[in-house]
Scaffold this motif. Structure first.
Motif, PDB file in Angstrom:
ATOM      1  N   VAL A   1      -5.175   9.344  -3.859  1.00  8.73           N
ATOM      2  CA  VAL A   1      -5.689   8.120  -3.591  1.00  8.73           C
ATOM      3  C   VAL A   1      -6.069   7.577  -5.564  1.00  8.73           C
ATOM      4  O   VAL A   1      -7.233   7.966  -6.013  1.00  8.73           O
ATOM      5  N   LEU A   2      -5.543   6.486  -5.895  1.00  9.30           N
ATOM      6  CA  LEU A   2      -5.680   5.986  -6.733  1.00  9.30           C
ATOM      7  C   LEU A   2      -6.330   4.789  -6.666  1.00  9.30           C
ATOM      8  O   LEU A   2      -6.352   3.624  -7.683  1.00  9.30           O
TER       9      LEU A   2
ATOM     10  N   LEU B   1      -9.024  -0.565 -13.372  1.00 13.64           N
ATOM     11  CA  LEU B   1      -7.566  -0.056 -12.423  1.00 13.64           C
ATOM     12  C   LEU B   1      -6.608   0.392 -14.312  1.00 13.64           C
ATOM     13  O   LEU B   1      -6.534  -0.498 -14.972  1.00 13.64           O
ATOM     14  N   ASP B   2      -6.232   1.540 -14.186  1.00 15.12           N
ATOM     15  CA  ASP B   2      -5.322   2.046 -15.349  1.00 15.12           C
ATOM     16  C   ASP B   2      -3.763   1.851 -14.472  1.00 15.12           C
ATOM     17  O   ASP B   2      -3.856   3.106 -13.570  1.00 15.12           O
ATOM     18  N   PRO B   3      -2.903   1.186 -14.516  1.00 14.56           N
ATOM     19  CA  PRO B   3      -1.262   1.695 -13.402  1.00 14.56           C
ATOM     20  C   PRO B   3      -0.602   2.389 -14.261  1.00 14.56           C
ATOM     21  O   PRO B   3       0.232   2.610 -13.542  1.00 14.56           O
ATOM     22  N   ASP B   4      -0.931   2.353 -15.344  1.00  9.98           N
ATOM     23  CA  ASP B   4      -0.893   3.572 -15.962  1.00  9.98           C
ATOM     24  C   ASP B   4      -1.458   5.177 -16.078  1.00  9.98           C
ATOM     25  O   ASP B   4      -0.525   6.579 -16.059  1.00  9.98           O
TER      26      ASP B   4
ATOM     27  N   LEU C   1       2.089 -11.836  -9.319  1.00  8.50           N
ATOM     28  CA  LEU C   1       2.437 -10.096  -9.088  1.00  8.50           C
ATOM     29  C   LEU C   1       3.910  -9.617  -7.727  1.00  8.50           C
ATOM     30  O   LEU C   1       4.451  -9.339  -7.874  1.00  8.50           O
ATOM     31  N   VAL C   2       3.798 -11.248  -6.705  1.00 10.08           N
ATOM     32  CA  VAL C   2       4.522 -10.323  -5.837  1.00 10.08           C
ATOM     33  C   VAL C   2       6.021 -11.608  -5.888  1.00 10.08           C
ATOM     34  O   VAL C   2       6.156 -12.571  -5.510  1.00 10.08           O
ATOM     35  N   PRO C   3       7.047 -10.031  -5.402  1.00 12.78           N
ATOM     36  CA  PRO C   3       8.371 -11.568  -5.630  1.00 12.78           C
ATOM     37  C   PRO C   3       8.302 -11.594  -4.287  1.00 12.78           C
ATOM     38  O   PRO C   3       7.912 -11.383  -3.174  1.00 12.78           O
ATOM     39  N   ALA C   4       8.872 -12.434  -4.202  1.00 12.92           N
ATOM     40  CA  ALA C   4       9.905 -13.187  -2.946  1.00 12.92           C
ATOM     41  C   ALA C   4       9.735 -12.428  -1.220  1.00 12.92           C
ATOM     42  O   ALA C   4      11.310 -11.186  -1.781  1.00 12.92           O
TER      43      ALA C   4
ATOM     44  N   LYS D   1       0.881  -0.152  -7.606  1.00 11.72           N
ATOM     45  CA  LYS D   1       0.467   0.685  -9.038  1.00 11.72           C
ATOM     46  C   LYS D   1      -0.787  -0.566  -9.302  1.00 11.72           C
ATOM     47  O   LYS D   1      -1.272   0.219 -10.132  1.00 11.72           O
ATOM     48  N   GLY D   2       0.039  -1.731  -9.382  1.00  7.86           N
ATOM     49  CA  GLY D   2      -1.159  -3.005  -9.686  1.00  7.86           C
ATOM     50  C   GLY D   2      -2.524  -3.433  -8.858  1.00  7.86           C
ATOM     51  O   GLY D   2      -2.750  -2.572  -7.936  1.00  7.86           O
TER      52      GLY D   2
END
Length: 270
Positions: free
Chosen positions: A223-224, A145-148, A38-41, A56-57
């Protein structure tokens, strides 16, 4: 904070913060594959501030925690360079921290100079990253977890004392038979309000169906995810967050020579 001996400054606060922020990329390689992908360089964690989807993930707690530590450490270092006489190192000094600030205050407490704060700060960022992963995993075991979703995991309730809030929570959750890990709990207090945290569906039910909270003035905090109550983590020593390789203090700090420089006071709740 009392004013005594000057806190030695480093040559460049920007360079110091840059050195600290290069630590987290190494932690990403230690993640399980579904999280690592999930993590970009990136080279510095500060470049992830604009990655809204990532934040958000499931790694949101880790990234936000690290960014907050960077902000606090950078503020401390920058102020220390501008005002080198404005830092106390005597036994009368007191450092406090709330939430993730506990980690930053610990790094400051073991550092006798701004140069020392670079390796101490880097260690704190690694701990904050791992802590975020662990807290997120535990939180998702209680509510997926719901990212939306923008449902909050923390509400500030006004006009309620901590004693009143705890009494009401105990009675309601005893009546419902809520398990210890799933309970709504008090995470912070002030003179005029208390902050309660828990899975969103339990917080919603609390404020919709129970008279003691139904008519209270409250505000949802942004706080999500993430729970930090003692009922959720009854055995803190078993948390896979810190190992001997994480906290890599300078040799003179590891020996304990600087640990008496500050008295660190931890709040009852964070």
């Amino acid at each position: 904070m009392g004013m005594q001996a000057p806190f030695p400054s480093s040559s460049s606060s920007t360079a110091s913060v840059d050195m600290i922020t290069y630590t987290p990329p190494a932690e990403v390689s230690q993640l399980r594959s579904e999280l690592a992908q999930l993590v970009p360089a990136f080279e510095s964690v500060t470049t992830l501030a604009g990655e809204s989807k990532l934040r958000k993930g499931p790694l949101g707690q880790s990234i936000d925690g690290v960014l907050l530590c960077v902000l606090q450490l950078g503020t401390y270092i920058g102020h220390g360079e501008l005002y080198p006489d404005d830092w106390a190192t005597g036994s009368n000094s007191v450092l406090t921290g709330l939430g993730i600030g506990l980690l930053v205050s610990t790094a400051v407490s073991v550092s006798t100079s701004l140069e020392d704060l670079v390796p101490a700060g880097a260690a704190v960022l690694r701990i904050a990253f791992r802590l975020g992963v662990y807290v997120s995993d535990v939180s998702q075991s209680l509510e997926a977890l719901d990212p939306d979703s923008s449902d909050s995991w923390a509400y500030v309730v006004h006009g309620l004392t901590v004693e009143e809030a705890q009494k009401e929570l105990d009675e309601i959750q005893a009546m419902l038979g809520t398990s210890a890990a799933s309970k709504v709990f008090i995470s912070a207090i002030s003179e005029t309000s208390v902050t309660v945290r828990g899975p969103p569906f339990r917080l919603k039910a609390l404020f919709r169906h129970h008279a003691s909270f139904l008519h209270r003035k409250f505000a949802q905090l942004p706080v999500l995810g993430g729970l930090c109550g003692s009922s959720v983590y009854p055995k803190f020593s078993n948390m896979p967050v810190v190992d001997p390789g994480v906290v890599n203090w300078p040799a003179e700090l590891a020996s304990g020579g600087a640990r008496d420089a500050h008295k660190v006071v931890f709040p009852a709740r964070s």
